[in-house]
Design an enzyme around this catalytic site. Structure first.
Site, short mmCIF file in Angstrom:
data_model
loop_
_atom_site.label_atom_id
_atom_site.label_comp_id
_atom_site.label_asym_id
_atom_site.label_seq_id
_atom_site.Cartn_x
_atom_site.Cartn_y
_atom_site.Cartn_z
N SER A 186 -17.39 -8.30 34.05
CA SER A 186 -16.27 -8.78 34.86
C SER A 186 -14.95 -8.96 34.11
O SER A 186 -13.92 -9.17 34.74
CB SER A 186 -16.65 -10.10 35.54
N SER A 231 -15.35 -8.68 38.17
CA SER A 231 -14.77 -9.52 39.20
C SER A 231 -13.40 -10.11 38.84
O SER A 231 -12.71 -10.64 39.69
CB SER A 231 -15.73 -10.66 39.53
N LYS A 267 -8.17 -17.23 36.44
CA LYS A 267 -9.01 -16.74 37.55
C LYS A 267 -9.39 -17.89 38.46
O LYS A 267 -9.62 -19.02 38.01
CB LYS A 267 -10.24 -16.07 36.93
#
Length: 510
Positions: free
Chosen positions: A207, A183, A102
């Site tokens: 997330s 997220s 990420k």
């Protein structure tokens, strides 16, 4: 005639040999890939080349990858050479396996680490994040950076999940109009669409669990501190955690095994959580009979902790409850939480605490950068105002940033909120689990994420099927701190009993 028969047999054998030498990368697991490496059917370079082609073909549609590592092919060739040389640990685990991390996880290489924001473009990190360092030690190939909700969904309350200024809007590969959740959106989508073997996401509250559920992948949210957060753009050191997002439970466990453990740059949390790591690692908990004898809590009536009396959701999950029972799990129902409304009211302290913690921890992160256009949250806010079109500030105002900037450390209000969160965890989830001797609490999708988040507890989301429109949904197993071995057994047992996950119909969308 005999020579012709012999020739035909030889030809058939040759065709069978060619057929058996073929290896399909699509949906391949880590164990499949390692077996193909050993049988010389595949190289790490082949694998990286395939994924780069997939990214070029699919990423303009799904927006799951922000950057591809220009050194990925070189890393793959190095892994192939190590395997040929029979170097130690070069024939198992993550060695030679491509991974996307990420874009809030620092890599000290040619990749940017920006949380999806132009404000951090061309900033220079001091070192690899702790988890990236462990991935490199394991021989993994860092393929690139996965997209995310900008600033891990902590800039704007109105921005959609999976949007950031750099990569734009991520798209759910199963049903394009569905929320891809965030997220760690790109981490989930890239794995689901076979743009990479495995990925890393981060979670503060939902997330990892939410995008895993929404995009039909497995996500492990580890106990806070089990994996290092050093070098991760922070929201809250109290709640932040880093975990794997993969197509199978086994793949997720391989990644988890590689990234857990002490890190001097996140010393307090990782030292404290190291006691939870089982001797010999987590792989031994991939048990086909993992559900047998496990006590699983089902709370049909309660929100946050269960199914909130949602008839549609309950009907959808009745077959799952049957599967759990059929595979030896003991379902404990009709559970109660004393003073439930009071406990849930204390959850409101999460926003207050996160806002103050974000400002403190982000300012500390930005100050440690070797080079950066911004050095504080105030600088980022100013950058966004100056570059309002680029960052779409008029569409997605930075209200969460502005609220955080108004805070002034951990004062009376924040201390009260933190005390309430600790009480909510102690008298809510922990009491529920211990009083009923539960191995895990079962929740649909990511409904239970806040319960797990505020206390730093682990959870695993496993694909659980698709609704009438083809939209994926997951089942989450949450437990007390350090219960990953038990949760892995439960998740693996469920996955192997159901095999619900299917690849998205990408051909129809390209």
């Amino acid at each position: 005639m005999i020579p012709l028969i012999i020739l035909a047999i030889l030809l058939l054998q040759s065709m069978n040999t060619i057929e058996s030498s073929k290896f399909t990368i699509q949906e391949a697991t880590i164990e499949d890939i390692q077996a193909a490496f050993k049988q010389n059917k595949l190289t790490s370079k082949d694998l990286v080349d395939f994924y780069i082609q997939q990214i070029h073909k699919l990423n303009p549609i799904y927006r799951a990858v922000i950057e591809v590592n220009p050194d990925a092919i070189h890393q793959a060739e190095k892994a192939d050479q190590q395997r040929n040389d029979k170097a130690p640990n070069s024939s198992n685990g993550l060695h030679g396996i491509p991974i996307l991390v990420k874009d809030n996880i620092a890599t000290k290489d040619k990749l940017n680490t920006t949380a999806g924001s132009y404000a951090l473009l061309n900033s220079v990190v001091p070192r690899d994040a702790g988890v990236v360092n462990k991935l490199r030690e394991a021989g993994a190939v860092i393929l690139g950076k996965a997209s995310l909700s900008e600033w891990a969904n902590f800039r704007s309350s109105s921005a959609p999940s999976g949007w950031n200024a750099r990569a734009k809007q991520a798209v759910n590969p199963y049903v394009a109009t569905l929320d891809p959740c965030g997220s760690s959106t790109g981490s989930a989508i890239s794995v689901a669409t076979n743009m990479v073997t495995v990925s890393l996401g981060t979670e503060t509250d939902g997330s990892i669990l939410c995008p895993s559920s929404a995009n039909s992948v497995v996500g492990i949210k580890p106990t806070v501190g089990l994996t290092s957060r050093a070098g991760v753009i922070p929201i809250s050191p109290r709640q932040d955690t880093v975990g794997p997002m993969c197509r199978t439970v086994a793949d997720a466990v391989y990644v988890l095994d590689a990234i857990v453990g002490f890190d001097k740059n996140d010393a307090v949390a990782t030292r404290k959580a190291s006691k939870y790591i089982p001797k010999g690692g987590y792989l031994k908990h991939l048990n086909l009979d993992g559900l047998k004898g496990k006590r699983l809590g089902i709370m049909r009536a309660y929100p946050y902790f269960g199914f909130a009396n949602d008839t549609e959701t309950l009907n959808k999950f009745e077959k799952h409850f049957d599967i759990l029972r059929q595979n030896g799990a003991i379902l404990i129902e009709n559970l109660e939480i004393i003073n439930f409304n009071h406990i849930v009211s204390m959850f409101n302290g999460e926003t207050i605490a996160l806002s103050a913690e974000f400002k403190l921890s982000l300012n500390a992160y930005l100050k440690k950068l070797v080079a950066s256009p911004v050095r504080s949250l105030a600088d980022v806010i100013a950058f966004n105002k100056k570059h309002a079109d680029l960052e779409k500030i008029n569409d997605y105002p930075q209200d969460l940033f502005l609220a955080a900037e108004k805070t002034n450390g951990i004062g009376k209000l924040e201390k009260e909120a933190l005390t309430n969160l600790a009480k909510a965890s102690k008298y809510g989830f922990e009491k529920l689990m211990t009083d009923n001797n539960l191995d895990a609490l079962v929740t649909p999708d990511s409904y239970g994420s806040s319960v797990l988040a505020i206390g730093g507890y682990p959870g695993i989301s496993v694909p659980a099927g698709y609704d009438k429109n083809g939209g994926p949904y997951g089942i989450c197993f949450g437990g007390l701190k350090g219960s990953e071995p038990t949760l892995i057994e439960i998740a693996y047992g469920f996955e192997q009993a159901t095999n619900f996950r299917k690849c998205p119909a990408i051909k129809n969308q390209v």
